[in-house]
Design a protein around this motif. Structure first.
Motif, PDB file in Angstrom:
ATOM      1  N   GLU A  42     -35.788 -28.508  60.541  1.00 13.84           N
ATOM      2  CA  GLU A  42     -35.161 -29.374  61.550  1.00 13.84           C
ATOM      3  C   GLU A  42     -35.424 -28.860  62.960  1.00 13.84           C
ATOM      4  OE1 GLU A  42     -30.994 -29.898  60.730  1.00 13.84           O
ATOM      5  OE2 GLU A  42     -31.409 -30.731  58.741  1.00 13.84           O
ATOM      6  N   LYS A  43     -35.346 -27.539  63.150  1.00  9.54           N
ATOM      7  CA  LYS A  43     -35.547 -26.956  64.479  1.00  9.54           C
ATOM      8  C   LYS A  43     -36.953 -27.190  65.008  1.00  9.54           C
ATOM      9  CE  LYS A  43     -32.451 -23.118  65.311  1.00  9.54           C
ATOM     10  NZ  LYS A  43     -32.081 -23.545  66.635  1.00  9.54           N
ATOM     11  N   VAL A  63     -50.229 -21.434  63.884  1.00  8.19           N
ATOM     12  CA  VAL A  63     -50.088 -21.237  65.323  1.00  8.19           C
ATOM     13  C   VAL A  63     -48.941 -22.096  65.848  1.00  8.19           C
ATOM     14  CG1 VAL A  63     -51.212 -21.508  67.562  1.00  8.19           C
ATOM     15  CG2 VAL A  63     -52.524 -20.655  65.588  1.00  8.19           C
ATOM     16  N   LEU A  64     -48.906 -23.353  65.460  1.00  9.65           N
ATOM     17  CA  LEU A  64     -47.834 -24.253  65.878  1.00  9.65           C
ATOM     18  C   LEU A  64     -46.474 -23.716  65.452  1.00  9.65           C
ATOM     19  CD1 LEU A  64     -46.739 -26.938  66.977  1.00  9.65           C
ATOM     20  CD2 LEU A  64     -47.193 -27.911  64.713  1.00  9.65           C
ATOM     21  N   PHE A  65     -46.373 -23.262  64.226  1.00 10.49           N
ATOM     22  CA  PHE A  65     -45.117 -22.733  63.702  1.00 10.49           C
ATOM     23  C   PHE A  65     -44.578 -21.606  64.574  1.00 10.49           C
ATOM     24  CE2 PHE A  65     -43.120 -19.371  61.183  1.00 10.49           C
ATOM     25  CZ  PHE A  65     -41.993 -20.034  60.745  1.00 10.49           C
ATOM     26  N   PHE A  66     -45.418 -20.634  64.875  1.00  9.94           N
ATOM     27  CA  PHE A  66     -44.945 -19.484  65.643  1.00  9.94           C
ATOM     28  C   PHE A  66     -44.688 -19.826  67.110  1.00  9.94           C
ATOM     29  CE2 PHE A  66     -46.590 -17.288  61.922  1.00  9.94           C
ATOM     30  CZ  PHE A  66     -45.448 -16.578  61.597  1.00  9.94           C
ATOM     31  N   TYR A  72     -40.846 -19.150  68.314  1.00 15.79           N
ATOM     32  CA  TYR A  72     -40.526 -18.261  69.432  1.00 15.79           C
ATOM     33  C   TYR A  72     -39.854 -19.001  70.577  1.00 15.79           C
ATOM     34  CZ  TYR A  72     -42.976 -14.361  67.294  1.00 15.79           C
ATOM     35  OH  TYR A  72     -43.358 -13.363  66.457  1.00 15.79           O
ATOM     36  N   SER A  73     -40.270 -20.213  70.843  1.00 17.69           N
ATOM     37  CA  SER A  73     -39.626 -20.966  71.927  1.00 17.69           C
ATOM     38  C   SER A  73     -38.221 -21.369  71.536  1.00 17.69           C
ATOM     39  CB  SER A  73     -40.459 -22.182  72.326  1.00 17.69           C
ATOM     40  OG  SER A  73     -40.500 -23.127  71.287  1.00 17.69           O
ATOM     41  N   ALA A  74     -37.965 -21.619  70.245  1.00 17.01           N
ATOM     42  CA  ALA A  74     -36.631 -22.001  69.784  1.00 17.01           C
ATOM     43  C   ALA A  74     -35.666 -20.820  69.857  1.00 17.01           C
ATOM     44  CB  ALA A  74     -36.692 -22.532  68.357  1.00 17.01           C
ATOM     45  N   SER A  75     -36.182 -19.607  69.733  1.00 22.67           N
ATOM     46  CA  SER A  75     -35.311 -18.433  69.721  1.00 22.67           C
ATOM     47  C   SER A  75     -35.051 -17.873  71.118  1.00 22.67           C
ATOM     48  CB  SER A  75     -35.901 -17.348  68.823  1.00 22.67           C
ATOM     49  OG  SER A  75     -37.118 -16.881  69.346  1.00 22.67           O
ATOM     50  N   LEU A  76     -35.725 -18.391  72.131  1.00 19.88           N
ATOM     51  CA  LEU A  76     -35.539 -17.885  73.495  1.00 19.88           C
ATOM     52  C   LEU A  76     -34.306 -18.421  74.168  1.00 19.88           C
ATOM     53  CD1 LEU A  76     -39.182 -17.958  74.828  1.00 19.88           C
ATOM     54  CD2 LEU A  76     -37.868 -15.975  74.107  1.00 19.88           C
TER      55      LEU A  76
END
Length: 57
Positions: free
Chosen positions: A23-24, A46-49, A53-57
């Motif tokens: 979902e994220k 590549v897309l996944f990471f 990383y942007s979701a966890s910032l």
């Protein structure tokens, strides 16, 4: 490190289920499962990471 190990590591770090992670990053749970089984094309790695990383910032 294998893709499935990386996905599990970061998913556990963020305390997310496969469905919550999906979902994220706007994919289906089945897509996450396919990535874990390394059935998907590498470009999705590549897309996944990037999204993770942007979701966890």
């Amino acid at each position: 490190m294998e893709l499935q190990t990386q996905i599990r590591k970061y998913r556990k770090t963020l305390n997310l289920s496969q469905e919550e992670l999906a979902e994220k990053i706007y994919v289906t749970r089945q897509t996450i499962s396919n990535w874990k089984m390394e059935k998907a094309i590498r470009i999705f790695t590549v897309l996944f990471f990037l999204v993770l990383y942007s979701a966890s910032l």
